[in-house]
Write a protein that holds these residues in place. Structure first.
Motif, PDB file in Angstrom:
ATOM      1  N   PHE A 223       0.908  -0.784   0.328  1.00 38.08           N
ATOM      2  CA  PHE A 223       0.260  -0.476  -0.390  1.00 38.08           C
ATOM      3  C   PHE A 223       0.811   1.514   0.066  1.00 38.08           C
ATOM      4  CE2 PHE A 223      -4.210  -1.603  -0.538  1.00 38.08           C
ATOM      5  CZ  PHE A 223      -4.649  -2.508   1.116  1.00 38.08           C
ATOM      6  N   THR A 224       2.398   0.743  -0.381  1.00 38.45           N
ATOM      7  CA  THR A 224       3.004   2.240  -0.746  1.00 38.45           C
ATOM      8  C   THR A 224       3.533   2.633  -1.310  1.00 38.45           C
ATOM      9  OG1 THR A 224       5.135   1.394  -0.198  1.00 38.45           O
ATOM     10  CG2 THR A 224       4.278   2.075   1.854  1.00 38.45           C
ATOM     11  N   ARG A 225       3.702   4.336  -1.432  1.00 42.06           N
ATOM     12  CA  ARG A 225       4.626   4.113  -3.266  1.00 42.06           C
ATOM     13  C   ARG A 225       5.413   3.523  -3.195  1.00 42.06           C
ATOM     14  NH1 ARG A 225       3.607  10.650  -5.078  1.00 42.06           N
ATOM     15  NH2 ARG A 225       1.458  11.623  -4.002  1.00 42.06           N
ATOM     16  N   ALA A 226       6.310   3.680  -2.827  1.00 41.23           N
ATOM     17  CA  ALA A 226       8.183   3.331  -2.500  1.00 41.23           C
ATOM     18  C   ALA A 226       7.617   1.538  -2.801  1.00 41.23           C
ATOM     19  CB  ALA A 226       8.359   2.946  -1.367  1.00 41.23           C
ATOM     20  N   GLY A 227       6.933   0.932  -2.208  1.00 40.46           N
ATOM     21  CA  GLY A 227       6.486  -0.471  -2.851  1.00 40.46           C
ATOM     22  C   GLY A 227       5.827  -0.415  -4.086  1.00 40.46           C
ATOM     23  N   GLY A 228       5.055   0.376  -4.447  1.00 37.67           N
ATOM     24  CA  GLY A 228       4.456   0.379  -5.937  1.00 37.67           C
ATOM     25  C   GLY A 228       5.645   0.816  -6.967  1.00 37.67           C
ATOM     26  N   LYS A 229       6.243   1.372  -6.787  1.00 36.23           N
ATOM     27  CA  LYS A 229       7.586   1.752  -7.543  1.00 36.23           C
ATOM     28  C   LYS A 229       8.714   0.886  -7.234  1.00 36.23           C
ATOM     29  CE  LYS A 229      11.180   5.335  -8.432  1.00 36.23           C
ATOM     30  NZ  LYS A 229      12.071   6.288  -7.918  1.00 36.23           N
ATOM     31  N   GLN A 230       8.833   0.234  -6.525  1.00 40.08           N
ATOM     32  CA  GLN A 230       9.793  -0.797  -6.215  1.00 40.08           C
ATOM     33  C   GLN A 230       9.543  -2.412  -7.164  1.00 40.08           C
ATOM     34  OE1 GLN A 230      11.026  -1.347  -2.368  1.00 40.08           O
ATOM     35  NE2 GLN A 230      12.173  -3.718  -3.178  1.00 40.08           N
ATOM     36  N   VAL A 231       8.196  -2.372  -6.788  1.00 38.44           N
ATOM     37  CA  VAL A 231       7.211  -3.747  -7.810  1.00 38.44           C
ATOM     38  C   VAL A 231       7.611  -3.925  -9.087  1.00 38.44           C
ATOM     39  CG1 VAL A 231       5.739  -5.233  -7.088  1.00 38.44           C
ATOM     40  CG2 VAL A 231       6.575  -5.227  -5.420  1.00 38.44           C
ATOM     41  N   MET A 232       6.752  -2.438  -9.152  1.00 38.97           N
ATOM     42  CA  MET A 232       6.820  -2.099 -10.763  1.00 38.97           C
ATOM     43  C   MET A 232       7.988  -2.070 -11.780  1.00 38.97           C
ATOM     44  SD  MET A 232       4.202  -1.542 -12.559  1.00 38.97           S
ATOM     45  CE  MET A 232       3.873  -1.355 -14.751  1.00 38.97           C
ATOM     46  N   GLU A 233       8.868  -1.678 -11.282  1.00 33.97           N
ATOM     47  CA  GLU A 233      10.203  -1.514 -11.841  1.00 33.97           C
ATOM     48  C   GLU A 233      10.709  -3.120 -12.218  1.00 33.97           C
ATOM     49  OE1 GLU A 233      12.923  -0.110  -8.957  1.00 33.97           O
ATOM     50  OE2 GLU A 233      12.729   2.077  -9.307  1.00 33.97           O
ATOM     51  N   ALA A 234      10.301  -4.743 -11.617  1.00 40.58           N
ATOM     52  CA  ALA A 234      10.879  -5.391 -11.806  1.00 40.58           C
ATOM     53  C   ALA A 234       9.219  -6.256 -13.054  1.00 40.58           C
ATOM     54  CB  ALA A 234       9.935  -6.451  -9.868  1.00 40.58           C
ATOM     55  N   PHE A 235       8.565  -5.787 -12.294  1.00 33.46           N
ATOM     56  CA  PHE A 235       7.465  -5.677 -13.417  1.00 33.46           C
ATOM     57  C   PHE A 235       7.370  -5.657 -14.567  1.00 33.46           C
ATOM     58  CE2 PHE A 235       4.968  -7.877 -10.342  1.00 33.46           C
ATOM     59  CZ  PHE A 235       3.600  -7.121  -9.558  1.00 33.46           C
ATOM     60  N   LEU A 236       8.452  -4.504 -15.166  1.00 31.08           N
ATOM     61  CA  LEU A 236       8.991  -3.954 -16.163  1.00 31.08           C
ATOM     62  C   LEU A 236      10.197  -4.981 -16.459  1.00 31.08           C
ATOM     63  CD1 LEU A 236       8.516  -0.635 -15.267  1.00 31.08           C
ATOM     64  CD2 LEU A 236       6.950  -1.386 -17.116  1.00 31.08           C
ATOM     65  N   LYS A 237      10.452  -5.213 -16.212  1.00 27.05           N
ATOM     66  CA  LYS A 237      12.104  -5.512 -16.376  1.00 27.05           C
ATOM     67  C   LYS A 237      11.990  -7.518 -17.013  1.00 27.05           C
ATOM     68  CE  LYS A 237      15.866  -3.713 -13.450  1.00 27.05           C
ATOM     69  NZ  LYS A 237      15.348  -2.842 -12.341  1.00 27.05           N
ATOM     70  N   MET A 252      -0.028   3.618  -4.351  1.00 23.75           N
ATOM     71  CA  MET A 252       1.287   2.270  -5.710  1.00 23.75           C
ATOM     72  C   MET A 252       1.213   2.468  -6.837  1.00 23.75           C
ATOM     73  SD  MET A 252       0.559  -2.005  -3.572  1.00 23.75           S
ATOM     74  CE  MET A 252      -1.496  -0.870  -4.042  1.00 23.75           C
ATOM     75  N   GLY A 253      -0.055   3.246  -7.314  1.00 25.70           N
ATOM     76  CA  GLY A 253       0.126   3.114  -8.194  1.00 25.70           C
ATOM     77  C   GLY A 253       0.646   4.485  -8.867  1.00 25.70           C
ATOM     78  N   LEU A 254       0.443   5.565  -7.752  1.00 28.55           N
ATOM     79  CA  LEU A 254       1.990   6.716  -8.135  1.00 28.55           C
ATOM     80  C   LEU A 254       2.857   6.125  -8.397  1.00 28.55           C
ATOM     81  CD1 LEU A 254      -0.317   9.108  -5.738  1.00 28.55           C
ATOM     82  CD2 LEU A 254      -0.403   9.437  -8.288  1.00 28.55           C
ATOM     83  N   GLY A 255       3.426   5.967  -7.175  1.00 33.18           N
ATOM     84  CA  GLY A 255       4.840   5.020  -7.545  1.00 33.18           C
ATOM     85  C   GLY A 255       4.743   4.383  -8.629  1.00 33.18           C
ATOM     86  N   ALA A 256       3.816   3.248  -9.175  1.00 36.51           N
ATOM     87  CA  ALA A 256       4.357   2.374 -10.460  1.00 36.51           C
ATOM     88  C   ALA A 256       4.518   3.492 -11.627  1.00 36.51           C
ATOM     89  CB  ALA A 256       3.502   1.726 -10.453  1.00 36.51           C
ATOM     90  N   ILE A 257       3.987   4.968 -11.537  1.00 36.49           N
ATOM     91  CA  ILE A 257       3.411   5.906 -12.783  1.00 36.49           C
ATOM     92  C   ILE A 257       5.481   6.395 -12.503  1.00 36.49           C
ATOM     93  CG2 ILE A 257       3.477   8.330 -13.439  1.00 36.49           C
ATOM     94  CD1 ILE A 257       0.191   6.601 -12.592  1.00 36.49           C
ATOM     95  N   GLU A 258       5.749   6.187 -11.418  1.00 38.03           N
ATOM     96  CA  GLU A 258       7.260   7.276 -11.520  1.00 38.03           C
ATOM     97  C   GLU A 258       8.573   5.207 -12.335  1.00 38.03           C
ATOM     98  OE1 GLU A 258       7.008   8.727  -6.833  1.00 38.03           O
ATOM     99  OE2 GLU A 258       8.791   8.496  -7.503  1.00 38.03           O
ATOM    100  N   ALA A 259       8.360   4.192 -12.467  1.00 40.39           N
ATOM    101  CA  ALA A 259       8.921   3.064 -12.624  1.00 40.39           C
ATOM    102  C   ALA A 259       8.659   3.296 -14.640  1.00 40.39           C
ATOM    103  CB  ALA A 259       8.294   1.720 -11.989  1.00 40.39           C
ATOM    104  N   ILE A 260       6.935   3.873 -14.522  1.00 33.64           N
ATOM    105  CA  ILE A 260       7.000   3.360 -16.253  1.00 33.64           C
ATOM    106  C   ILE A 260       7.034   4.422 -16.799  1.00 33.64           C
ATOM    107  CG2 ILE A 260       5.212   3.283 -17.461  1.00 33.64           C
ATOM    108  CD1 ILE A 260       3.392   2.160 -15.117  1.00 33.64           C
ATOM    109  N   GLU A 261       7.466   5.794 -16.108  1.00 31.86           N
ATOM    110  CA  GLU A 261       7.935   6.983 -17.169  1.00 31.86           C
ATOM    111  C   GLU A 261       9.593   6.955 -16.716  1.00 31.86           C
ATOM    112  OE1 GLU A 261       6.027   9.794 -14.385  1.00 31.86           O
ATOM    113  OE2 GLU A 261       4.899   9.996 -16.459  1.00 31.86           O
ATOM    114  N   ALA A 262      10.433   6.463 -16.470  1.00 36.49           N
ATOM    115  CA  ALA A 262      11.040   5.586 -15.900  1.00 36.49           C
ATOM    116  C   ALA A 262      11.550   4.760 -16.668  1.00 36.49           C
ATOM    117  CB  ALA A 262      11.823   6.071 -14.741  1.00 36.49           C
ATOM    118  N   ALA A 263      10.946   3.612 -16.910  1.00 37.59           N
ATOM    119  CA  ALA A 263      11.810   2.997 -18.855  1.00 37.59           C
ATOM    120  C   ALA A 263      11.094   3.720 -19.440  1.00 37.59           C
ATOM    121  CB  ALA A 263      10.640   1.661 -18.098  1.00 37.59           C
ATOM    122  N   GLY A 264      10.471   5.240 -20.077  1.00 36.84           N
ATOM    123  CA  GLY A 264      10.357   5.873 -20.543  1.00 36.84           C
ATOM    124  C   GLY A 264       8.748   4.981 -21.684  1.00 36.84           C
ATOM    125  N   LEU A 265       8.303   4.963 -21.063  1.00 42.00           N
ATOM    126  CA  LEU A 265       6.477   4.412 -21.039  1.00 42.00           C
ATOM    127  C   LEU A 265       5.354   6.037 -20.662  1.00 42.00           C
ATOM    128  CD1 LEU A 265       6.706   0.835 -20.689  1.00 42.00           C
ATOM    129  CD2 LEU A 265       6.904   1.958 -22.741  1.00 42.00           C
TER     130      LEU A 265
END
Ligand code: GZL
Length: 343
Positions: A223-237, A252-265
Motif C-alpha cells: 500500500f505504499t508509493r515506494a513499494g509500488g515503484k519498486q515492484v513495478m520496476e521488477a514487473f517491467l524488467k 502504489m499506482g503513483l509509485g508505479a507511474i514513476e517506474a513506468i516513466e523511468a522506463a520511457g513508457l
C-alpha cells in the motif's frame, strides 16, 4: 475507573453485574430524575473535560502507510474532537503486535469503547476475547477480521472491498472490449489485509469469464508509493508486454507511474492503470491522464464512528455491518471533482 457523565436516555437492559449494566442502571436513575450530573471522580480526561456524553475511547490505527490512512486518521481525530469525546490514539506502524499491545493497554486503562482498523484479517480472537472479558465493546472500522465469532465486535464500519475489486474488473472489461489479449500486472495491498484479499478476489471474479485477461504478475507493494515503484520496476524488467496495471491503492499506482516513466513508457497510454482510493494525488494523476480509472474508497469514517461509539457505550443496538458509500471516477469526472475534494 470508567469516565462517564450520566445523561438522559436509557440503554438497553444489561446484567447489572456488568460494568455497562451499572452505568445503565445509574443512567436510568438519572433519567428518572431527568437530571444530568457527572459522577465524582469520573471527570473525563483529555478534550475539554468532555460534554454530557463524555466517554473515553481507545483507537488503534494501522499506521501512516498511505495518503488514505493519513486522511482517515485526520478525520477520526477531528470527529472525536468535535464530539468532545476524549480519544486515546495509537499508530501501530503496520505491525499487528503493536495493535494488540495498544488494545491491551486500552483494556488496562478501562476505556469505555475500543475501536481499531485491523492491519491484517487473522490473529485477533485472543485479544478481542480479553476485551470481551473486560466488558469493553469493540468497533471495527475500515478493515475487518476473519474471526468466526462475531460476538467479539459490535459493528464493522467500512467499504465493501470485493465490490471495489469488481468495479475495477468491470471497467477493465469495458476498456479492453476490442482487445484480443490483455496482460495484467497487479500491485496487491498489505499481505493478509482485508482490502488486499478482497480487492484481489473481486477483480478476479469480474474478469474470470473473459479469457483475454491474463494476470501475468501479482505482488504486494504494501500500500505504499515506494513499494509500488519498486515492484513495478521488477514487473517491467521481467514482462515485455504489460497492457494493464491494477493497483490496490492510489499510492502504489503513483509509485508505479514513476517506474513506468523511468522506463520511457507513458502511464495511462502505453500501460493503462486502474487504482482504488481516490485520494487527491491519485485524482490529479487521473485528471492528468496518467491513471485511467479510480474506484473510490472513502477514508472519511470519523463521523459515523462517533455515532456508533456513542450508541454502543449506551448499550444501544447497532448494525453489525455498515458499508460506506462510494463511487468511481473517470478522467473527466476527476477533473470536475478535484476542486471540491476534502482529501
Ligand atoms: C482501505 C484501506 C486501505 C487503503 C490504502 O479501506 O484499509 O489501506 O485502500 C490504505 O490506501 O493504506
Amino acid at each position: 475507573m470508567n469516565r462517564f457523565a450520566l445523561t438522559r436516555g436509557l440503554g438497553a437492559a444489561a446484567p447489572t453485574g456488568s460494568r455497562r449494566g451499572r452505568v445503565r442502571s445509574v443512567i436510568g436513575l438519572a433519567a428518572a430524575g431527568a437530571v444530568l450530573f457527572t459522577m465524582s471522580g469520573c471527570a473525563s480526561s483529555g478534550g475539554s473535560g468532555g460534554g454530557a456524553d463524555s466517554l473515553t475511547v481507545g483507537f488503534a490505527q494501522v499506521g501512516a502507510e498511505s495518503a488514505w490512512r493519513t486522511a482517515n486518521t485526520k478525520d477520526i481525530q477531528e470527529s472525536f474532537k468535535t464530539a468532545d469525546i476524549p480519544l486515546k490514539f495509537s499508530d501501530a506502524q503496520g505491525k499487528q503486535e503493536n495493535q494488540i499491545k495498544a488494545i491491551r493497554s486500552y483494556i488496562q486503562q478501562k476505556v469505555d469503547v475500543i475501536a481499531f482498523s485491523p492491519v491484517v484479517e487473522s490473529g485477533w480472537d485472543t485479544v478481542l476475547n480479553e476485551a470481551k472479558d473486560a466488558d469493553i465493546p469493540v468497533v471495527l472500522t475500515d478493515r475487518s477480521v476473519d474471526s468466526s465469532d462475531d460476538s467479539l465486535y459490535k459493528s464493522f464500519l467500512g467499504s465493501d472491498f470485493v465490490a471495489e475489486g469488481e468495479k475495477a474488473g468491470e471497467w477493465a472489461k469495458t476498456e479492453f472490449a476490442d482487445a484480443t489479449a490483455v496482460n495484467v500486472v497487479e500491485l496487491q495491498g498489505t499481505t493478509g489485509a482485508a482490502p488486499a484479499n478482497d480487492r484481489a478476489k473481486g477483480f478476479r471474479t469480474a474478469i474470470e469469464g473473459d479469457s483475454k485477461f491474463k494476470i501475468i504478475a501479482s505482488q504486494t507493494g504494501d500500500f505504499t508509493r515506494a513499494g509500488g515503484k519498486q515492484v513495478m520496476e521488477a514487473f517491467l524488467k521481467s514482462n515485455p508486454k504489460i497492457d494493464l496495471l491494477y493497483a490496490h491503492n492510489d499510492d502504489m499506482g503513483l509509485g508505479a507511474i514513476e517506474a513506468i516513466e523511468a522506463a520511457g513508457l507513458k502511464p495511462g497510454v502505453d500501460i493503462k492503470i486502474v487504482t482504488v482510493d481516490a485520494v487527491h494525488d491519485g485524482m490529479q494523476a487521473l485528471a492528468d491522464g496518467k491513471i485511467n480509472f479510480i474506484v473510490e474508497c472513502s477514508p472519511l469514517l470519523g463521523g459515523q464512528l462517533v455515532d456508533i461509539v456513542k450508541k454502543v457505550a449506551a448499550g444501544e443496538t447497532v448494525d453489525k455491518r455498515i458499508v460506506t458509500e462510494e463511487t468511481t471516477f473517470t478522467q473527466d469526472q476527476a477533473k470536475a471533482a478535484l476542486p471540491d475534494r476534502k482529501y
